[in-house]
Design an enzyme around this catalytic site. Structure first.
Site, PDB file in Angstrom:
ATOM      1  N   SER A 200     -61.806  10.444  -9.693  1.00 15.63           N
ATOM      2  CA  SER A 200     -61.844  10.759  -8.263  1.00 15.63           C
ATOM      3  C   SER A 200     -61.249  12.185  -8.071  1.00 15.63           C
ATOM      4  CB  SER A 200     -60.865  10.012  -7.273  1.00 15.63           C
ATOM      5  OG  SER A 200     -59.492  10.297  -7.614  1.00 15.63           O
ATOM      6  N   LYS A 201     -61.474  12.693  -6.957  1.00 11.29           N
ATOM      7  CA  LYS A 201     -60.949  14.222  -6.644  1.00 11.29           C
ATOM      8  C   LYS A 201     -59.418  14.471  -7.131  1.00 11.29           C
ATOM      9  CE  LYS A 201     -64.249  15.729  -3.146  1.00 11.29           C
ATOM     10  NZ  LYS A 201     -64.725  14.997  -2.068  1.00 11.29           N
ATOM     11  N   ARG A 202     -58.848  13.366  -7.135  1.00 11.84           N
ATOM     12  CA  ARG A 202     -57.445  13.790  -7.826  1.00 11.84           C
ATOM     13  C   ARG A 202     -57.609  14.384  -9.119  1.00 11.84           C
ATOM     14  NH1 ARG A 202     -54.789   9.729  -9.551  1.00 11.84           N
ATOM     15  NH2 ARG A 202     -56.218   8.316  -9.177  1.00 11.84           N
ATOM     16  N   HIS A 203     -58.683  14.132  -9.957  1.00  6.51           N
ATOM     17  CA  HIS A 203     -58.652  14.706 -11.103  1.00  6.51           C
ATOM     18  C   HIS A 203     -59.539  15.914 -11.157  1.00  6.51           C
ATOM     19  CE1 HIS A 203     -58.586  10.047 -11.807  1.00  6.51           C
ATOM     20  NE2 HIS A 203     -57.700  10.547 -12.483  1.00  6.51           N
ATOM     21  N   GLY A 204     -59.615  16.458 -10.095  1.00  2.00           N
ATOM     22  CA  GLY A 204     -60.187  17.819  -9.817  1.00  2.00           C
ATOM     23  C   GLY A 204     -61.591  17.666  -9.465  1.00  2.00           C
TER      24      GLY A 204
END
Ligand code: GLU
Length: 491
Positions: free
Chosen positions: A256-260
């Site tokens: 997800s966006k948490r991973h970049g």
């Protein structure tokens, strides 16, 4: 026996083209092209609340960038169009199918208000019961229906699911997967705005478009038992199901966006090559064997088979993507790479400093490229990396001119001697320069490391650079002289 492969990529235009989503597109495309079949793009835009302006264009741009051409789809009308579901909705396709299901007792109108559904959910939660519609409207009498319809004139339509027993799905990657009907409720197929839900539109269109294989991410597997029941109700043959493994982030939670950044367009703009991205995406959930990593588009087309798709999760590793990019960059000839770099170098804010005149010298750039290619991981790194080749006002910390075992006077003297050699050099080639400067080392008694260190900083402003004499040769005598003069005057 399936003798003509027709596969589809069916994105919902609800945001940027996600890496996982484009991976699905790629696998479908590879399978179509590898088997001489057709690749169809269908836009699933029936969830009107989640539409994002521009998303469709960005998804199609991502496909074009990667060279995933479609045989039918937006802008490529074919026999089974239109290929945008809202346009199909306007033609009444989903309404017709819904009416048929109601008439044949496979579906029913549901008049439950949002308030009633919320209360039902709360009660289920409180009683620790599994969530799902309680089938309140499933068995109403005609009279009750007429009554309810007066109160809620735009009901939704729900599909009648079996209340018990298992639903068994046959998946090419996963084999048999069982779902307990007790956990699957009567889901909505037509919403109160008369748009179909994903389930209905997806099944109807896959059938009408003669799709032979449904290849999509594992996240959609729970929809498969619902779809199976829809196919059965309609009496349609079910396509083969191929669920691609989930993509995890490095911490093994769902990517997800948490991973970049997860948008393919972001990576394009950051200077990843489409060839590298294609190879990287293909390896997320598929492999040829235990060792092959670099596979060109042509090789992927030769080797791609459904049997080689993995069931275990794929892990998104940005370093690996960077590694692929570096490999593909190094594999490019200088001229082609230069052409790809020009937009990055000439860009207004993110490119070379405004003081560098545009258009930049193509020939000069093509000479620089082989020197920096090894270190370049992304095309967007080029402006910073190449800046010292172009700028007239080289700025750097002059203390860097002073090498170990030297003082400021020594550094100035070294620059001055280097300058004299540059002025006198008769051969400005890499080899010619090397001979001339090695002779200077002999003559001055300076250590080669010291002299070359001072020159390196003087002409580049840096301590880590491409090989010195290559760099001098490419920079050209005029620039080298000007920079050595500045270093000889350094205070
Ligand atoms: N519209 C769905 C999506 O956005 C398609 C899923 C499928 O391929 O069935 O991914």
């Amino acid at each position: 026996m399936i003798n003509h492969v027709r596969v589809r990529y069916a994105p919902s235009p609800t945001g940027e083209p996600h890496l996982g989503n484009i991976r699905s597109a790629l696998f479908n495309w590879l399978y179509a092209r590898a088997s001489g079949g057709q690749f169809i793009v269908r836009i699933e835009d029936t969830d009107r609340a989640r539409l994002v302006e521009g998303a469709q264009d960005s998804i199609l741009d991502a496909l074009r960038w990667l060279g995933l051409d479609w045989d039918e789809g937006p802008g490529m009308e074919g026999e089974y169009g239109p290929y945008i579901q809202s346009e199909r909705q306007a033609l009444g396709i989903y309404q017709e199918h819904t009416d048929w299901l109601i008439e044949n007792d496979f579906a029913y109108q549901c008049y439950c208000s949002p308030e009633r559904l919320a209360a039902m959910r709360q009660a289920q939660q409180a009683a620790s019961k599994s969530p799902g519609y309680d089938r309140h409207c499933r068995d109403l009498t005609e009279k009750e229906r007429a009554e309810f319809l007066k109160q809620s004139p735009s009901p939704v339509v729900r599909f009648k699911m079996p209340t018990d027993g298992d639903i068994v799905i046959d998946d090419v990657v996963r084999g048999e997967v069982k779902f307990d009907s007790a956990l699957l409720d009567d889901f909505v197929i037509l919403k109160s705005d008369s748009f179909p839900t994903y389930h209905l539109a997806n099944v109807v269109d896959d059938h009408l478009m003669k799709i032979t294989h449904v290849m999509r991410a594992e996240e959609w597997l729970p929809s498969a038992p619902r779809h199976k029941k829809l196919y059965e109700a309609f009496g349609f043959a079910m396509p083969e199901l191929v669920h691609l493994p989930i993509i995890l982030g490095p911490d093994r939670s769902k990517l997800s966006k948490r991973h970049g950044a997860t948008s393919v367009i972001y990576y394009r703009d950051q200077g990843y090559l489409s060839s590298a991205m294609l190879n990287f995406l293909a390896m997320m959930g598929w492999s040829l064997d235990d060792s092959s990593e670099i596979l060109s588009r042509e090789q992927l087309l030769t080797y791609f088979t459904l049997e080689r798709i993995h069931a275990s999760p794929a892990v998104f590793d940005k370093d690996k993507l960077e590694w692929y990019n570096g490999m593909y960059i190094r594999d490019m000839d200088p001229k082609t790479l230069s052409e790809q770099l020009i937009p990055y170098l000439e860009a207004d804010v993110t490119g070379l400093p405004a003081s560098v005149a545009r258009p930049i010298d193509r020939e000069y750039l093509t000479a620089i490229v082989p020197l920096e290619r090894e270190r370049l991981k992304r095309l967007s790194e080029a402006p910073e990396m190449f800046e010292f080749f172009f700028t007239d006002d080289l700025e750097y910390d002059q203390a860097l001119l002073i090498q170990k075992g030297m003082d400021a006077d020594g550094a100035r003297a070294a620059a001055e001697q280097a300058l004299a050699v540059a002025e006198a050099a008769s051969d400005w080639s890499t080899d010619g320069l090397e001979v001339a400067y090695r002779a200077l080392v002999e003559e001055t008694g300076l250590k080669a490391g010291q002299l070359f260190g001072t020159i390196r900083t003087a002409i580049s402003g840096r301590t880590a650079t491409p090989p010195l004499f290559d760099m001098m040769s490419v920079l050209g005598r005029e620039r080298v002289i000007a920079r050595l003069q500045a270093a000889a005057r350094a205070r």
